[in-house]
Design a protein around this motif. Structure first.
Motif, PDB file in Angstrom:
ATOM      1  N   PRO A  95       0.825  -1.205   0.000  1.00  0.00           N
ATOM      2  CA  PRO A  95       0.000   0.000   0.000  1.00  0.00           C
ATOM      3  C   PRO A  95       0.861   1.257   0.000  1.00  0.00           C
ATOM      4  N   THR A  96       0.381   2.265  -0.688  1.00  0.00           N
ATOM      5  CA  THR A  96       1.106   3.531  -0.765  1.00  0.00           C
ATOM      6  C   THR A  96       0.512   4.520   0.238  1.00  0.00           C
ATOM      7  N   ALA A  97       1.103   5.697   0.306  1.00  0.00           N
ATOM      8  CA  ALA A  97       0.578   6.745   1.186  1.00  0.00           C
ATOM      9  C   ALA A  97      -0.645   7.420   0.580  1.00  0.00           C
ATOM     10  N   ASP A  98      -0.910   7.143  -0.695  1.00  0.00           N
ATOM     11  CA  ASP A  98      -2.043   7.747  -1.392  1.00  0.00           C
ATOM     12  C   ASP A  98      -3.239   6.804  -1.289  1.00  0.00           C
ATOM     13  N   GLU A  99      -4.152   7.075  -0.352  1.00  0.00           N
ATOM     14  CA  GLU A  99      -5.282   6.184  -0.134  1.00  0.00           C
ATOM     15  C   GLU A  99      -6.234   6.162  -1.317  1.00  0.00           C
ATOM     16  N   ALA A 100      -6.322   7.257  -2.034  1.00  0.00           N
ATOM     17  CA  ALA A 100      -7.180   7.280  -3.218  1.00  0.00           C
ATOM     18  C   ALA A 100      -6.654   6.289  -4.269  1.00  0.00           C
ATOM     19  N   PHE A 101      -5.324   6.281  -4.418  1.00  0.00           N
ATOM     20  CA  PHE A 101      -4.710   5.321  -5.352  1.00  0.00           C
ATOM     21  C   PHE A 101      -4.950   3.890  -4.866  1.00  0.00           C
ATOM     22  N   ASN A 102      -4.791   3.663  -3.546  1.00  0.00           N
ATOM     23  CA  ASN A 102      -5.001   2.325  -2.998  1.00  0.00           C
ATOM     24  C   ASN A 102      -6.425   1.847  -3.254  1.00  0.00           C
ATOM     25  N   ARG A 103      -7.407   2.709  -3.019  1.00  0.00           N
ATOM     26  CA  ARG A 103      -8.798   2.319  -3.244  1.00  0.00           C
ATOM     27  C   ARG A 103      -9.058   2.040  -4.717  1.00  0.00           C
ATOM     28  N   GLY A 104      -8.433   2.840  -5.572  1.00  0.00           N
ATOM     29  CA  GLY A 104      -8.594   2.612  -7.001  1.00  0.00           C
ATOM     30  C   GLY A 104      -8.045   1.259  -7.430  1.00  0.00           C
ATOM     31  N   MET A 105      -6.889   0.873  -6.872  1.00  0.00           N
ATOM     32  CA  MET A 105      -6.316  -0.433  -7.200  1.00  0.00           C
ATOM     33  C   MET A 105      -7.195  -1.560  -6.665  1.00  0.00           C
ATOM     34  N   GLU A 106      -7.752  -1.356  -5.470  1.00  0.00           N
ATOM     35  CA  GLU A 106      -8.635  -2.379  -4.901  1.00  0.00           C
ATOM     36  C   GLU A 106      -9.875  -2.574  -5.763  1.00  0.00           C
ATOM     37  N   GLU A 107     -10.455  -1.492  -6.243  1.00  0.00           N
ATOM     38  CA  GLU A 107     -11.633  -1.592  -7.098  1.00  0.00           C
ATOM     39  C   GLU A 107     -11.273  -2.223  -8.447  1.00  0.00           C
ATOM     40  N   HIS A 108     -10.102  -1.862  -8.949  1.00  0.00           N
ATOM     41  CA  HIS A 108      -9.686  -2.378 -10.260  1.00  0.00           C
ATOM     42  C   HIS A 108      -9.388  -3.872 -10.216  1.00  0.00           C
ATOM     43  N   LEU A 109      -8.735  -4.326  -9.153  1.00  0.00           N
ATOM     44  CA  LEU A 109      -8.312  -5.722  -9.057  1.00  0.00           C
ATOM     45  C   LEU A 109      -9.284  -6.591  -8.275  1.00  0.00           C
ATOM     46  N   GLY A 110     -10.245  -5.988  -7.598  1.00  0.00           N
ATOM     47  CA  GLY A 110     -11.280  -6.763  -6.925  1.00  0.00           C
ATOM     48  C   GLY A 110     -10.868  -7.423  -5.639  1.00  0.00           C
ATOM     49  N   LEU A 111      -9.763  -6.981  -5.030  1.00  0.00           N
ATOM     50  CA  LEU A 111      -9.295  -7.524  -3.761  1.00  0.00           C
ATOM     51  C   LEU A 111      -8.834  -6.377  -2.876  1.00  0.00           C
ATOM     52  N   PRO A 112      -8.893  -6.548  -1.563  1.00  0.00           N
ATOM     53  CA  PRO A 112      -8.421  -5.478  -0.673  1.00  0.00           C
ATOM     54  C   PRO A 112      -6.897  -5.397  -0.640  1.00  0.00           C
ATOM     55  N   MET A 113      -6.411  -4.208  -0.374  1.00  0.00           N
ATOM     56  CA  MET A 113      -4.979  -3.998  -0.209  1.00  0.00           C
ATOM     57  C   MET A 113      -4.515  -4.714   1.067  1.00  0.00           C
ATOM     58  N   TRP A 114      -3.325  -5.324   1.008  1.00  0.00           N
ATOM     59  CA  TRP A 114      -2.788  -6.012   2.191  1.00  0.00           C
ATOM     60  C   TRP A 114      -2.135  -4.974   3.094  1.00  0.00           C
ATOM     61  N   ARG A 115      -2.695  -4.814   4.280  1.00  0.00           N
ATOM     62  CA  ARG A 115      -2.197  -3.803   5.205  1.00  0.00           C
ATOM     63  C   ARG A 115      -1.607  -4.403   6.479  1.00  0.00           C
ATOM     64  N   ASP A 116      -1.680  -5.720   6.622  1.00  0.00           N
ATOM     65  CA  ASP A 116      -1.116  -6.390   7.791  1.00  0.00           C
ATOM     66  C   ASP A 116       0.363  -6.683   7.556  1.00  0.00           C
ATOM     67  N   PRO A 117       1.099  -7.061   8.615  1.00  0.00           N
ATOM     68  CA  PRO A 117       2.498  -7.485   8.426  1.00  0.00           C
ATOM     69  C   PRO A 117       2.573  -8.665   7.458  1.00  0.00           C
ATOM     70  N   VAL A 118       3.667  -8.747   6.764  1.00  0.00           N
ATOM     71  CA  VAL A 118       3.857  -9.848   5.812  1.00  0.00           C
ATOM     72  C   VAL A 118       3.895 -11.169   6.571  1.00  0.00           C
ATOM     73  N   PRO A 119       3.039 -12.120   6.237  1.00  0.00           N
ATOM     74  CA  PRO A 119       3.001 -13.381   6.991  1.00  0.00           C
ATOM     75  C   PRO A 119       4.230 -14.244   6.730  1.00  0.00           C
ATOM     76  N   LEU A 120       4.638 -14.968   7.755  1.00  0.00           N
ATOM     77  CA  LEU A 120       5.768 -15.889   7.655  1.00  0.00           C
ATOM     78  C   LEU A 120       5.235 -17.314   7.589  1.00  0.00           C
ATOM     79  N   LEU A 121       6.037 -18.201   7.020  1.00  0.00           N
ATOM     80  CA  LEU A 121       5.641 -19.608   6.981  1.00  0.00           C
ATOM     81  C   LEU A 121       6.888 -20.480   7.057  1.00  0.00           C
ATOM     82  N   PHE A 122       6.859 -21.413   8.001  1.00  0.00           N
ATOM     83  CA  PHE A 122       7.922 -22.394   8.151  1.00  0.00           C
ATOM     84  C   PHE A 122       7.288 -23.785   8.027  1.00  0.00           C
ATOM     85  N   ALA A 123       8.108 -24.761   7.674  1.00  0.00           N
ATOM     86  CA  ALA A 123       7.592 -26.117   7.483  1.00  0.00           C
ATOM     87  C   ALA A 123       8.744 -27.104   7.631  1.00  0.00           C
TER      88      ALA A 123
END
Length: 298
Positions: free
Chosen positions: A156-184
């Motif tokens: 996500p960028t600092a421009d919330e208008a741009f973020n909302r536009g990308m969300e509407e264009h791609l049909g998914l919400p912007m990821w705003r949480d910490p990047v998830p880790l995975l071990f196995a």
């Protein structure tokens, strides 16, 4: 047209009786110019009425007598008969309308094909399949939810208008949480999963601190024990050894005696590797006898 395509058409529309008119049309199709005005029909198997009309509209100065005779013969047949005439000319069928001997091994019944297609796939599952599987660990699904998003939604960028536009264009919400880790676990070793590929596999590394990059790519089925908590690092235990202890036997030799036993052992090894014995190629009993003689000499 290839045999499989002809077979698909015959399976869909049915076989026809090979009549003299079909045999004649097959003969004339071989005499016609396959790269002339009839190309789309006699070469590409476009046998519909519209295709024949297209051929008939081609410039007349390119037509030969064989082309005209072939067109007339095909116009007298229906679409399925025209297809069988071309299959007869190409050797897919014999004069009786049966699949020619050379092609019979390819003539798999429709029922058998359907049975094979109905079998569950044996190929590894695509990693995205695990994202929608509620039986999978939540940490795995969350990691894939992030990894499988378009890159524009991961940062996500600092421009919330741009973020909302990308969300509407791609049909998914912007990821705003910490990047998830995975071990196995992979082949008995703890690994970090750093990549979920669009072709279905994942990237792993034994460097548990690595955020990017991988040393191997594997199928999801090859991994177990998923967790989003970093495993504890391996503990290296150092044990102090009393070299003069009678119970110490030189590592895994198991023979008591401390330094004296070790010295005797190394003398034995030196004798066994002497020139006279080094080249010895006897069997196991002979090698043991040679080693015993070397020890007696020591």
């Amino acid at each position: 047209m290839c045999f499989d395509c002809f077979k698909s058409m015959r399976d869909e529309f049915g076989a026809v009786e090979i009549t003299p008119a079909i045999v004649e049309a097959a003969r004339l199709s071989q005499e016609a110019n396959h790269y002339g005005p009839l190309h789309v029909t006699i070469e590409d198997y476009n046998c519909g009425d519209s295709s024949l009309a297209f051929c008939a509209d081609q410039k007349r100065d390119k037509w030969t007598d064989a082309d005209r005779a072939c067109l007339a013969a095909f116009e007298a047949l229906n679409e399925n008969e025209r297809t069988h005439a071309l299959a007869l000319a190409d050797g897919y069928l014999d004069a009786s309308g049966q699949v020619a001997e050379a092609w019979r091994e390819w003539d798999v019944p429709v029922e058998e094909i359907a049975a094979v297609e109905a079998e569950p796939p044996t190929a590894p599952r695509h990693c995205e399949d695990y994202l929608d599987d509620p039986t999978q660990p939540e940490c795995l699904r969350r990691f894939l939810d992030y990894q499988c998003r378009p890159a524009a939604l991961k940062y996500p960028t600092a421009d919330e208008a741009f973020n909302r536009g990308m969300e509407e264009h791609l049909g998914l919400p912007m990821w705003r949480d910490p990047v998830p880790l995975l071990f196995a676990r992979h082949e008995g070793r703890t690994v970090r999963v750093t990549l979920a590929s669009s072709i279905g596999d994942v990237g792993i590394t034994e460097d548990l601190d690595a955020q990017w990059g991988y040393s191997k790519r594997v199928a999801m089925e090859d991994l177990t024990d998923f967790t989003d908590e970093r495993p504890e690092p391996r503990v290296v235990v150092k044990v102090a050894v009393d070299w003069n202890s009678p119970s110490w036997g030189g590592g895994n030799l198991g023979s008591p005696g401390g330094p004296a036993a070790v010295a005797s052992h190394y003398r034995m090894l030196a004798d066994i590797s002497a020139p006279g014995i080094r080249g010895f190629q006897g069997n196991r009993a002979e090698r043991r006898a040679a080693a015993a003689r070397a020890r007696r000499r020591a």
